[in-house]
Write a protein that holds these residues in place. Structure first.
Motif, PDB file in Angstrom:
ATOM      1  N   ASN A  60       0.796  -1.224   0.000  1.00 28.92           N
ATOM      2  CA  ASN A  60       0.000   0.000   0.000  1.00 28.92           C
ATOM      3  C   ASN A  60       0.832   1.280   0.000  1.00 28.92           C
ATOM      4  O   ASN A  60       0.354   2.336   0.382  1.00 28.92           O
ATOM      5  CB  ASN A  60      -0.969   0.011   1.186  1.00 28.92           C
ATOM      6  N   SER A  95       0.546  -3.677  -3.210  1.00 21.60           N
ATOM      7  CA  SER A  95      -0.439  -4.179  -2.251  1.00 21.60           C
ATOM      8  C   SER A  95      -0.101  -5.624  -1.906  1.00 21.60           C
ATOM      9  O   SER A  95       0.753  -6.249  -2.529  1.00 21.60           O
ATOM     10  CB  SER A  95      -1.858  -4.083  -2.830  1.00 21.60           C
ATOM     11  N   ASP A 106       1.925  -7.756  -4.966  1.00 24.96           N
ATOM     12  CA  ASP A 106       0.853  -7.499  -5.921  1.00 24.96           C
ATOM     13  C   ASP A 106       0.662  -5.991  -6.023  1.00 24.96           C
ATOM     14  O   ASP A 106       1.394  -5.208  -5.410  1.00 24.96           O
ATOM     15  CB  ASP A 106      -0.436  -8.197  -5.486  1.00 24.96           C
ATOM     16  N   SER A 107      -0.332  -5.554  -6.784  1.00 27.92           N
ATOM     17  CA  SER A 107      -0.559  -4.114  -6.940  1.00 27.92           C
ATOM     18  C   SER A 107      -2.037  -3.865  -7.203  1.00 27.92           C
ATOM     19  O   SER A 107      -2.769  -4.754  -7.643  1.00 27.92           O
ATOM     20  CB  SER A 107       0.303  -3.540  -8.067  1.00 27.92           C
ATOM     21  N   THR A 108      -2.449  -2.622  -6.942  1.00 28.36           N
ATOM     22  CA  THR A 108      -3.864  -2.279  -7.029  1.00 28.36           C
ATOM     23  C   THR A 108      -4.018  -0.875  -7.596  1.00 28.36           C
ATOM     24  O   THR A 108      -3.212   0.007  -7.310  1.00 28.36           O
ATOM     25  CB  THR A 108      -4.529  -2.350  -5.638  1.00 28.36           C
ATOM     26  N   TYR A 155      -6.777   2.357  -7.645  1.00 33.92           N
ATOM     27  CA  TYR A 155      -7.871   2.857  -6.819  1.00 33.92           C
ATOM     28  C   TYR A 155      -8.570   4.018  -7.521  1.00 33.92           C
ATOM     29  O   TYR A 155      -7.930   4.842  -8.175  1.00 33.92           O
ATOM     30  CB  TYR A 155      -7.342   3.341  -5.466  1.00 33.92           C
ATOM     31  N   VAL A 183     -11.443   0.192  -4.731  1.00 37.05           N
ATOM     32  CA  VAL A 183     -10.553  -0.598  -5.578  1.00 37.05           C
ATOM     33  C   VAL A 183     -11.098  -0.633  -6.996  1.00 37.05           C
ATOM     34  O   VAL A 183     -12.261  -0.975  -7.228  1.00 37.05           O
ATOM     35  CB  VAL A 183     -10.410  -2.031  -5.034  1.00 37.05           C
ATOM     36  N   LYS A 237      -8.980  -2.085  -9.636  1.00 35.92           N
ATOM     37  CA  LYS A 237      -8.491  -3.382 -10.110  1.00 35.92           C
ATOM     38  C   LYS A 237      -7.401  -3.883  -9.175  1.00 35.92           C
ATOM     39  O   LYS A 237      -6.407  -3.201  -8.954  1.00 35.92           O
ATOM     40  CB  LYS A 237      -7.933  -3.260 -11.537  1.00 35.92           C
ATOM     41  N   ALA A 238      -7.606  -5.055  -8.602  1.00 37.69           N
ATOM     42  CA  ALA A 238      -6.580  -5.733  -7.822  1.00 37.69           C
ATOM     43  C   ALA A 238      -5.785  -6.609  -8.779  1.00 37.69           C
ATOM     44  O   ALA A 238      -6.316  -7.577  -9.326  1.00 37.69           O
ATOM     45  CB  ALA A 238      -7.212  -6.562  -6.711  1.00 37.69           C
ATOM     46  N   GLN A 239      -4.545  -6.245  -8.978  1.00 30.81           N
ATOM     47  CA  GLN A 239      -3.718  -6.868 -10.003  1.00 30.81           C
ATOM     48  C   GLN A 239      -2.754  -7.875  -9.372  1.00 30.81           C
ATOM     49  O   GLN A 239      -2.049  -7.555  -8.410  1.00 30.81           O
ATOM     50  CB  GLN A 239      -2.919  -5.788 -10.740  1.00 30.81           C
ATOM     51  N   THR A 240      -2.734  -9.091  -9.903  1.00 28.31           N
ATOM     52  CA  THR A 240      -1.734 -10.059  -9.473  1.00 28.31           C
ATOM     53  C   THR A 240      -0.393  -9.676 -10.064  1.00 28.31           C
ATOM     54  O   THR A 240      -0.264  -9.504 -11.274  1.00 28.31           O
ATOM     55  CB  THR A 240      -2.113 -11.477  -9.927  1.00 28.31           C
TER      56      THR A 240
END
Length: 314
Positions: A6, A22, A28-30, A32, A40, A42-45
């Motif tokens: 974060n 994140s 990982d990354s997100t 907002y 959120v 997109k919560a990206q792997t």
């Protein structure tokens, strides 16, 4: 969270979007939606959003190379809503590693550390057409055989790029988390896009002639600039992280904790190529003394729906 969770972030110029690391250790990354309560998007792997360069409207992000994010993949363009890789003619197959990418406030250019050829010692720019999502006119802007160049940021008129030049390959200025055994150092510079003329921002960095107007321990402790995407009060404005002292409140390098703090300085609009054009920086009040405050962003207020009132400026 542990590690980079974060944080390790970027905000879009229009204030609509933030991307950040994140998950555990920031692996990982997100993205907002700042216009929607920081929900959120997109919560990206994976780390494709970490330290990515956002287009001014926040719809696209250019991923950063693995100088620090360890994504182990080429820099590519992504959609911040779907997370999908977007074809980028002129970029794909031309640029592999682009560290710390950033788009100009008008969205017509991108600047980045050109790791493909400079291994951390050069900055490049390219033109960008958002309608076709294509890139062109790769140009090396500035290089330094000794110093590492990073955190480029365009001025609102797109005529200058402010950047950090330091001795640390992690693009930091502290003595606790760096690639050197000694204290790392850095200063802010500006380069004229048309002439490629560079100049250290002496007044901002604390220099006066051949000396300094700061305490002896304070020069050379500045990094990670960003620029307000519009002029306010007749100036451009830079916010950056510094490890300098603040009166008798904070010591230089913050009592060996090396916590950085955000400082702000004005830049003259239309300063001649090669001229300083900066003014002495001031401490941004209200920061927690024990916090390590890095990579501040000024952004515009998100646009309102049709029929609702809106205003610009500070």
């Amino acid at each position: 969270e542990s590690g980079c969770g974060n944080v390790c972030h970027t905000a879009s110029a229009d204030g609509s979007t933030l991307v950040a690391a994140s998950g555990l250790f920031g692996l990982d990354s997100t993205s907002y939606n700042l216009a929607g309560g920081a929900s959120v998007r997109k919560a990206q792997t994976g780390q494709s959003f970490v330290y990515g360069g956002l287009t001014p409207d926040g719809r696209l992000v250019m991923s950063a190379s693995n100088y620090r994010t360890w994504i182990g993949a080429a820099s590519k363009l992504y959609d911040t809503t779907s997370g999908a890789n977007v074809a980028a003619p002129g970029w794909d197959g031309t640029i592999t590693d682009a560290a710390m990418p950033t788009f100009s406030p008008d969205g017509t250019r991108i600047a980045f550390n050109h790791e493909d050829t400079g291994q951390g010692h050069s900055l490049a720019i390219m033109s960008f057409d958002q309608a076709s999502r294509s890139f062109s006119s790769l140009t090396d802007l500035v290089s330094d055989a000794t110093l590492y160049l990073g955190w480029p940021a365009f001025t609102p008129d797109t005529k200058r790029v402010v950047y950090h030049a330091g001795n640390d390959s992690l693009f930091e200025t502290d003595s606790a988390n760096n690639a050197n055994s000694a204290t790392s150092t850095g200063d802010l510079y500006a380069v004229d896009v048309a002439s490629h003329t560079t100049h250290r921002l002496d007044a901002l960095d604390g220099y006066a002639g051949s000396g300094t107007y700061l305490p002896a321990s304070d020069p050379g402790l500045n990094f990670a600039p960003t620029v307000l995407p519009e002029a306010v009060g007749g100036y451009f404005w830079v916010v950056f992280t510094s490890h300098r002292s603040y009166g008798n409140t904070l010591l230089s390098l913050d009592n060996s904790d090396q916590n950085g703090k955000l400082w702000v300085a004005a830049l003259d609009i239309g300063a001649p190529a090669g001229a300083d054009g900066s003014h002495p920086a001031f401490y941004l009040d209200g920061q927690e003394s024990a916090a390590d405050n890095l990579r501040g962003f000024w952004v515009l207020n998100p646009c309102e729906d049709d029929g609702n009132g809106c205003s610009a400026g500070d």
